[in-house]
Write a protein that holds these residues in place. Structure first.
Motif, PDB file in Angstrom:
ATOM      1  N   CYS A   6      25.416  24.106  36.084  1.00 51.29           N
ATOM      2  CA  CYS A   6      24.080  23.789  35.570  1.00 51.29           C
ATOM      3  C   CYS A   6      24.245  23.030  34.256  1.00 51.29           C
ATOM      4  CB  CYS A   6      23.288  25.072  35.349  1.00 51.29           C
ATOM      5  SG  CYS A   6      23.200  26.086  36.846  1.00 51.29           S
ATOM      6  N   ILE A   7      23.553  21.914  34.154  1.00 54.78           N
ATOM      7  CA  ILE A   7      23.731  21.015  33.013  1.00 54.78           C
ATOM      8  C   ILE A   7      22.410  20.878  32.255  1.00 54.78           C
ATOM      9  CG2 ILE A   7      24.230  18.616  32.329  1.00 54.78           C
ATOM     10  CD1 ILE A   7      26.734  19.882  33.396  1.00 54.78           C
ATOM     11  N   SER A   8      22.449  21.194  30.959  1.00 56.92           N
ATOM     12  CA  SER A   8      21.277  20.932  30.106  1.00 56.92           C
ATOM     13  C   SER A   8      21.460  19.600  29.407  1.00 56.92           C
ATOM     14  CB  SER A   8      21.125  22.019  29.042  1.00 56.92           C
ATOM     15  OG  SER A   8      20.537  23.154  29.590  1.00 56.92           O
ATOM     16  N   HIS A   9      20.352  18.933  29.201  1.00 53.69           N
ATOM     17  CA  HIS A   9      20.306  17.617  28.565  1.00 53.69           C
ATOM     18  C   HIS A   9      19.698  17.869  27.190  1.00 53.69           C
ATOM     19  CE1 HIS A   9      18.876  13.329  28.482  1.00 53.69           C
ATOM     20  NE2 HIS A   9      17.737  13.827  28.079  1.00 53.69           N
ATOM     21  N   VAL A  10      20.518  17.786  26.139  1.00 50.86           N
ATOM     22  CA  VAL A  10      20.083  18.255  24.807  1.00 50.86           C
ATOM     23  C   VAL A  10      20.359  17.217  23.731  1.00 50.86           C
ATOM     24  CG1 VAL A  10      20.530  20.672  25.415  1.00 50.86           C
ATOM     25  CG2 VAL A  10      22.323  19.347  24.292  1.00 50.86           C
ATOM     26  N   PRO A  11      19.640  17.298  22.603  1.00 52.93           N
ATOM     27  CA  PRO A  11      19.947  16.404  21.483  1.00 52.93           C
ATOM     28  C   PRO A  11      21.373  16.656  20.996  1.00 52.93           C
ATOM     29  CG  PRO A  11      17.870  17.545  21.106  1.00 52.93           C
ATOM     30  CD  PRO A  11      18.517  18.188  22.298  1.00 52.93           C
ATOM     31  N   ASP A  12      22.068  15.595  20.666  1.00 50.88           N
ATOM     32  CA  ASP A  12      23.404  15.714  20.103  1.00 50.88           C
ATOM     33  C   ASP A  12      23.362  16.606  18.864  1.00 50.88           C
ATOM     34  OD1 ASP A  12      26.161  14.932  19.828  1.00 50.88           O
ATOM     35  OD2 ASP A  12      25.516  13.792  18.091  1.00 50.88           O
ATOM     36  N   THR A  13      24.446  17.368  18.668  1.00 49.26           N
ATOM     37  CA  THR A  13      24.512  18.310  17.538  1.00 49.26           C
ATOM     38  C   THR A  13      24.181  17.650  16.211  1.00 49.26           C
ATOM     39  OG1 THR A  13      26.290  19.412  18.705  1.00 49.26           O
ATOM     40  CG2 THR A  13      26.020  19.964  16.394  1.00 49.26           C
ATOM     41  N   THR A  14      24.622  16.394  16.056  1.00 48.89           N
ATOM     42  CA  THR A  14      24.426  15.733  14.764  1.00 48.89           C
ATOM     43  C   THR A  14      23.049  15.068  14.646  1.00 48.89           C
ATOM     44  OG1 THR A  14      25.473  13.775  15.656  1.00 48.89           O
ATOM     45  CG2 THR A  14      26.900  15.286  14.469  1.00 48.89           C
ATOM     46  N   ALA A  15      22.219  15.157  15.706  1.00 51.16           N
ATOM     47  CA  ALA A  15      20.922  14.471  15.686  1.00 51.16           C
ATOM     48  C   ALA A  15      20.013  15.069  14.612  1.00 51.16           C
ATOM     49  CB  ALA A  15      20.249  14.578  17.043  1.00 51.16           C
ATOM     50  N   LYS A  16      19.238  14.209  13.982  1.00 47.99           N
ATOM     51  CA  LYS A  16      18.203  14.673  13.059  1.00 47.99           C
ATOM     52  C   LYS A  16      17.024  15.120  13.921  1.00 47.99           C
ATOM     53  CE  LYS A  16      16.507  13.125   8.599  1.00 47.99           C
ATOM     54  NZ  LYS A  16      17.003  14.313   7.897  1.00 47.99           N
ATOM     55  N   ILE A  17      16.567  16.331  13.689  1.00 48.21           N
ATOM     56  CA  ILE A  17      15.496  16.866  14.527  1.00 48.21           C
ATOM     57  C   ILE A  17      14.148  16.624  13.853  1.00 48.21           C
ATOM     58  CG2 ILE A  17      14.524  19.009  15.488  1.00 48.21           C
ATOM     59  CD1 ILE A  17      17.066  17.996  16.930  1.00 48.21           C
ATOM     60  N   GLN A 115      26.333  29.422  28.121  1.00 49.22           N
ATOM     61  CA  GLN A 115      25.616  30.652  27.735  1.00 49.22           C
ATOM     62  C   GLN A 115      24.280  30.333  27.062  1.00 49.22           C
ATOM     63  OE1 GLN A 115      27.599  33.100  24.802  1.00 49.22           O
ATOM     64  NE2 GLN A 115      26.858  31.812  23.151  1.00 49.22           N
ATOM     65  N   GLU A 116      24.180  29.173  26.421  1.00 56.15           N
ATOM     66  CA  GLU A 116      22.895  28.783  25.859  1.00 56.15           C
ATOM     67  C   GLU A 116      22.871  27.270  25.737  1.00 56.15           C
ATOM     68  OE1 GLU A 116      24.009  30.360  21.595  1.00 56.15           O
ATOM     69  OE2 GLU A 116      22.158  29.218  21.399  1.00 56.15           O
ATOM     70  N   SER A 117      21.675  26.712  25.620  1.00 59.14           N
ATOM     71  CA  SER A 117      21.568  25.288  25.338  1.00 59.14           C
ATOM     72  C   SER A 117      21.241  25.157  23.855  1.00 59.14           C
ATOM     73  CB  SER A 117      20.482  24.644  26.201  1.00 59.14           C
ATOM     74  OG  SER A 117      19.233  25.217  25.901  1.00 59.14           O
ATOM     75  N   ILE A 118      21.731  24.076  23.253  1.00 62.19           N
ATOM     76  CA  ILE A 118      21.594  23.992  21.798  1.00 62.19           C
ATOM     77  C   ILE A 118      20.254  23.399  21.371  1.00 62.19           C
ATOM     78  CG2 ILE A 118      24.086  23.874  21.468  1.00 62.19           C
ATOM     79  CD1 ILE A 118      23.603  20.856  20.748  1.00 62.19           C
ATOM     80  N   ASP A 119      19.307  23.235  22.332  1.00 63.48           N
ATOM     81  CA  ASP A 119      17.981  22.799  21.904  1.00 63.48           C
ATOM     82  C   ASP A 119      17.076  24.002  21.634  1.00 63.48           C
ATOM     83  OD1 ASP A 119      17.929  23.357  24.613  1.00 63.48           O
ATOM     84  OD2 ASP A 119      17.012  21.458  25.213  1.00 63.48           O
ATOM     85  N   TYR A 120      16.749  24.772  22.682  1.00 68.85           N
ATOM     86  CA  TYR A 120      15.833  25.892  22.458  1.00 68.85           C
ATOM     87  C   TYR A 120      16.567  27.199  22.183  1.00 68.85           C
ATOM     88  CZ  TYR A 120      12.485  22.397  23.548  1.00 68.85           C
ATOM     89  OH  TYR A 120      11.747  21.241  23.490  1.00 68.85           O
ATOM     90  N   ASN A 121      17.908  27.203  22.293  1.00 69.03           N
ATOM     91  CA  ASN A 121      18.718  28.362  21.915  1.00 69.03           C
ATOM     92  C   ASN A 121      18.218  29.677  22.502  1.00 69.03           C
ATOM     93  OD1 ASN A 121      18.595  26.598  18.997  1.00 69.03           O
ATOM     94  ND2 ASN A 121      20.595  27.002  19.861  1.00 69.03           N
ATOM     95  N   GLY A 122      17.761  29.647  23.751  1.00 69.31           N
ATOM     96  CA  GLY A 122      17.168  30.861  24.295  1.00 69.31           C
ATOM     97  C   GLY A 122      18.182  31.849  24.840  1.00 69.31           C
ATOM     98  N   GLN A 123      19.302  31.368  25.357  1.00 66.35           N
ATOM     99  CA  GLN A 123      20.259  32.214  26.083  1.00 66.35           C
ATOM    100  C   GLN A 123      19.545  32.999  27.175  1.00 66.35           C
ATOM    101  OE1 GLN A 123      23.315  34.401  24.212  1.00 66.35           O
ATOM    102  NE2 GLN A 123      23.373  33.168  22.371  1.00 66.35           N
ATOM    103  N   GLN A 124      18.684  32.337  27.915  1.00 67.51           N
ATOM    104  CA  GLN A 124      17.881  33.058  28.896  1.00 67.51           C
ATOM    105  C   GLN A 124      18.224  32.713  30.341  1.00 67.51           C
ATOM    106  OE1 GLN A 124      13.692  32.716  28.074  1.00 67.51           O
ATOM    107  NE2 GLN A 124      13.917  33.256  25.934  1.00 67.51           N
ATOM    108  N   VAL A 125      18.415  31.422  30.625  1.00 62.81           N
ATOM    109  CA  VAL A 125      18.498  30.991  32.028  1.00 62.81           C
ATOM    110  C   VAL A 125      19.621  31.683  32.810  1.00 62.81           C
ATOM    111  CG1 VAL A 125      18.921  29.015  33.558  1.00 62.81           C
ATOM    112  CG2 VAL A 125      17.343  28.792  31.636  1.00 62.81           C
TER     113      VAL A 125
END
Lengths: 248, 312
Positions: A6-17, A115-125
Motif C-alpha cells: 500500500c502506497i501513500s502519496h505524501v508531501p516530501d519531508t522537506t516541503a513547506k506546509i 506504519q503511518e503516512s507522514i501527512d496525516y500521521n494517523g497510524q490507522q489504516v
C-alpha cells in the motif's frame, strides 16, 4: 507469493506546509509529492521477498489521478502492477474499507503498509485493514522472515521488541528495519522505461463518506527565539531550565 | 452512557500513560455528566485508578496482542458512548483495530481534550508537527487516542467501584517473545531525553551522554546517521522513521537538526541544543542553545546539574 504494497502519496519531508485560505485543506501549490517514506521500506522488502522466492508485487493507492506519478515511481522501483482506487478519501477507515474490498476480490499472501503516512500521521489504516480482513497484524515491524506460509515478524514495542509468529496472509505496518535504509531501492533508467508500459488499473470507489471529517487546519504557534547561553556559563542554563522552563 | 478507558500495564504495573488516559476519560465524561469505566488486567485495589477518575473498574484477563484486546474491548463498549486509549505503541495498534470493529470514528495523535462534545471536535497533530488539524467525529462510538505527555491534566477522583469479568481473547498472532531493556528509562515514555549525533565523533564517547542522562533520569537517544553507522542501536534513533518523542526536556548534543530529525522531536516541550556550529539549523527549533564543544560543555553540565540536584 502475491504481495500487495500500500502506497501513500505524501508531501516530501522537506516541503513547506501551507493550508488553503479558508484553512480546510492542505495547499498543494509548490509541494513535491513522494512515496511515503515508511512505505519505501515495505516496497523494497517486497522486492527482496520476490527475488528470493518469486511472486508478483502489486502496489495500490486510494486517491485521485494526481497520485499516479507516485504509483509509476513504485513501478519504476520494481513493482509489477499498480492499482488506483479512484476516490478522495477523507478518513482512514474509508481507505481501509476500499483496500479491503480490493483485497477480498483478489488474493494476496502478504499485505505491507507503512506504519503511518507522514501527512496525516494517523497510524490507522494498517490496523483497521487487518481488523476488517480478520488477518494477523504486526505493527512497527522492523524484521520479517517468511517460511512456507508462516511469517516471523519482529515489532518495536515501548522500550524493546516483540517477536510474533503467524500464518499468511497477514498485514504488516512497516518501518525502517524491515530493510536497512542503505538498501532502499531507487528507480534506475531501465526501471523508469519499463514502468511506462506496466499495468496501472483504475478501479471505481465503492465506499461512501466516513465517520470523521477535517474541520480546519492551522500551523502551530511559532517558537520564541532561541536563548543562547555562554558555553562557559552552564550554571545559567541549569537556572533557566529550572526557573523559566520548569523542565528540571 | 459512560466513557470506557483502556488501562495498559507492563508486567502487572500500570503504565504512566494509563493514568493520563483515565484522567482524560474523566475530563471528557464530566462534560456530559458521564461516568468512567476503566478496563485493566491488573488485580489491584481501586485506589490508584480511582484517584485519577475511574468510577467503575473492570478487572479482566486481557489478551497479549492489540487484536486480541480489541475484540474484548468491543464487547465491553456496549456499555459506553466513547472510548479513550493512550497512544502508546500498543495503543497505536489497538485504537484503529477497535475503531474498525466497532465502526467508531477515531482521532489518533490527539493533542487536546474535546473542544466540544456535540459535535465532538478535537485537535490533533498532522504533517509531522508542521500542522494542527481540528477533526470532527461522528457520535456513534467515538474513540480518542491521545499523545502521552501532550495534555496537562489535573486528576479528579472517581468512585472506584471494582468488578471482575471474563471475556475470552482471540488472535491468530502468536507472541514468541518480548524483550524490554530493564533498568533503563524507555525512550517513548521518558520525561527527559538526552540525544547525541555525529558530533560525538565515535561510539566510545557515549559515556558522558549516559552520565548526563543518569543525572536527569533521562533516556538516551541518537540521530539517524549515528544509528545507520552502528554507533548506537536503531532502537535509539529518534526522528521521522525512527521513534517520535515529546518529552518535557530534549537535549541534543552534536546534532545539526535535519528536518527528518526535527519531525520526530519538535513536539518536545523544552529543547536544548549544544553544537559547535552556530549555524546549525537545530538552533532555530531550540529554546536554549549553547555554541560549544560537546567534550567541554557536557562534563560541565553534568557537574552543574549534580550541584543543582544536591542543593535542591
Amino acid at each position: 507469493m502475491n504481495i500487495l504494497v500500500c502506497i501513500s502519496h505524501v508531501p516530501d519531508t522537506t516541503a513547506k506546509i501551507n493550508f488553503t485560505a479558508d484553512g480546510t485543506a492542505l495547499d498543494p501549490a509548490g509541494v513535491q509529492f513522494v512515496i511515503n517514506p515508511y512505505d519505501e521500506f515495505g516496497l523494497t522488502k517486497a522486492l527482496h521477498i520476490k527475488e528470493a522466492q518469486g511472486g508478483t508485487i502489486t502496489v495500490i493507492n486510494v486517491g485521485p489521478a494526481t497520485t499516479e506519478p507516485t504509483l509509476r515511481k513504485a513501478l519504476a522501483i520494481g513493482a509489477d502492477k499498480a492499482v488506483r482506487i479512484d476516490a478522495i478519501p477523507m478518513d482512514a477507515i474509508t481507505v481501509a474499507k476500499e483496500l479491503k474490498n480490493h483485497i477480498s476480490a483478489n488474493s494476496y499472501d502478504l499485505i505491507i503498509c507503512g506504519q503511518e503516512s507522514i501527512d496525516y500521521n494517523g497510524q490507522q489504516v494498517p490496523a483497521m485493514l487487518a481488523a476488517l480482513l480478520e488477518q494477523p497484524f504486526a505493527n512497527a515491524c522492523v524484521g520479517l522472515s517468511l517460511d512456507n506460509g508462516t511469517a516471523t515478524a519482529t515489532s518495536e514495542i515501548d522500550g524493546g521488541h516483540a517477536t510474533y509468529k503467524a500464518s499468511l496472509p497477514m498485514v504488516i505496518g512497516g518501518k525502517k528495519g524491515l530493510v536497512e535504509e542503505k538498501d532502499l531501492r531507487i528507480p534506475n533508467m531501465r526501471g523508469i522505461m519499463s514502468a511506462r508500459t506496466k499495468p496501472l488499473e483504475v478501479a471505481p470507489a465503492t465506499e461512501g463518506e466516513g465517520p470523521t471529517k477535517p474541520v480546519s487546519f492551522e500551523k502551530p504557534a511559532g517558537k520564541a527565539a532561541v536563548k543562547m547561553v555562554d558555553a562557559e556559563n552552564v550554571d545559567e542554563l541549569v537556572r533557566l531550565l529550572h526557573e523559566e522552563a520548569k523542565a528540571i | 452512557m459512560s466513557i470506557l478507558v483502556f488501562v495498559e500495564d507492563w508486567n502487572g504495573a500500570y503504565k504512566k500513560a494509563s493514568f493520563e488516559a483515565v484522567a482524560y476519560a474523566k475530563s471528557w465524561a464530566t462534560m456530559n455528566s458521564n461516568k468512567v469505566i476503566a478496563v485493566t488486567s491488573v488485580s489491584a485495589p481501586a485506589g490508584e485508578l480511582a484517584g485519577y477518575g475511574a468510577d467503575h473498574i473492570i478487572q479482566i484477563g486481557l489478551g497479549s496482542t492489540a487484536m486480541g484486546i480489541a475484540g474484548q474491548l468491543k464487547e465491553l463498549s456496549a456499555e459506553a458512548s466513547g472510548i479513550v486509549i493512550a497512544g502508546t505503541s500498543l495503543g497505536r495498534s489497538l485504537a484503529p483495530a477497535l475503531s474498525a470493529l466497532t465502526s467508531g470514528a477515531l482521532s489518533t495523535n490527539t493533542i487536546s481534550l474535546p473542544l466540544s462534545t456535540s459535535p465532538l471536535q478535537l485537535k490533533r497533530g498532522a504533517f509531522s508537527s508542521k500542522g494542527i488539524e481540528t477533526i470532527e467525529l461522528d457520535s456513534t462510538m467515538p474513540i480518542v487516542s491521545f499523545v502521552p505527555n501532550s495534555i496537562g491534566l489535573e486528576p479528579v477522583a472517581g468512585e472506584g467501584n471494582l468488578e471482575s469479568r471474563e471475556i475470552s481473547s482471540n488472535d491468530a498472532l502468536e507472541v514468541l517473545s518480548t524483550e524490554v531493556a530493564s533498568g533503563k528509562v524507555a525512550l517513548p515514555e521518558a520525561e527527559a531525553v538526552v540525544s547525541a549525533g555525529r558530533g560525538l565523533k565515535g561510539p566510545e564517547n557515549w559515556g558522558m551522554i549516559e552520565e548526563l542522562a543518569d543525572v536527569l533520569g533521562a533516556a538516551t537517544a541518537c540521530s539517524k546517521p549515528v544509528s545507520d553507522i552502528g554507533w548506537r542501536p536503531h532502537s535509539e534513533h529518534v526522528g521521522q522513521t525512527g521513534i517520535q518523542v515529546n518529552p518535557n526536556l530534549y537535549i541534543a548534543i552534536g546534532i545539526s537538526g535535519a528536518i527528518q530529525h526535527l519531525a520526530g522531536v519538535s513536539a518536545s516541550k523544552t529543547i536544548v541544543v549544544v553544537n559547535t556550529d552556530p549555524e546549525a539549523p537545530f538552533f532555530k527549533a531550540a529554546d536554549y542553545g549553547i555554541v560549544g564543544d560537546a567534550f567541554e560543555v557536557v562534563p560541565k553540565l553534568v557537574n552543574a546539574l549534580r550541584a543543582f540536584k544536591a542543593a535542591s
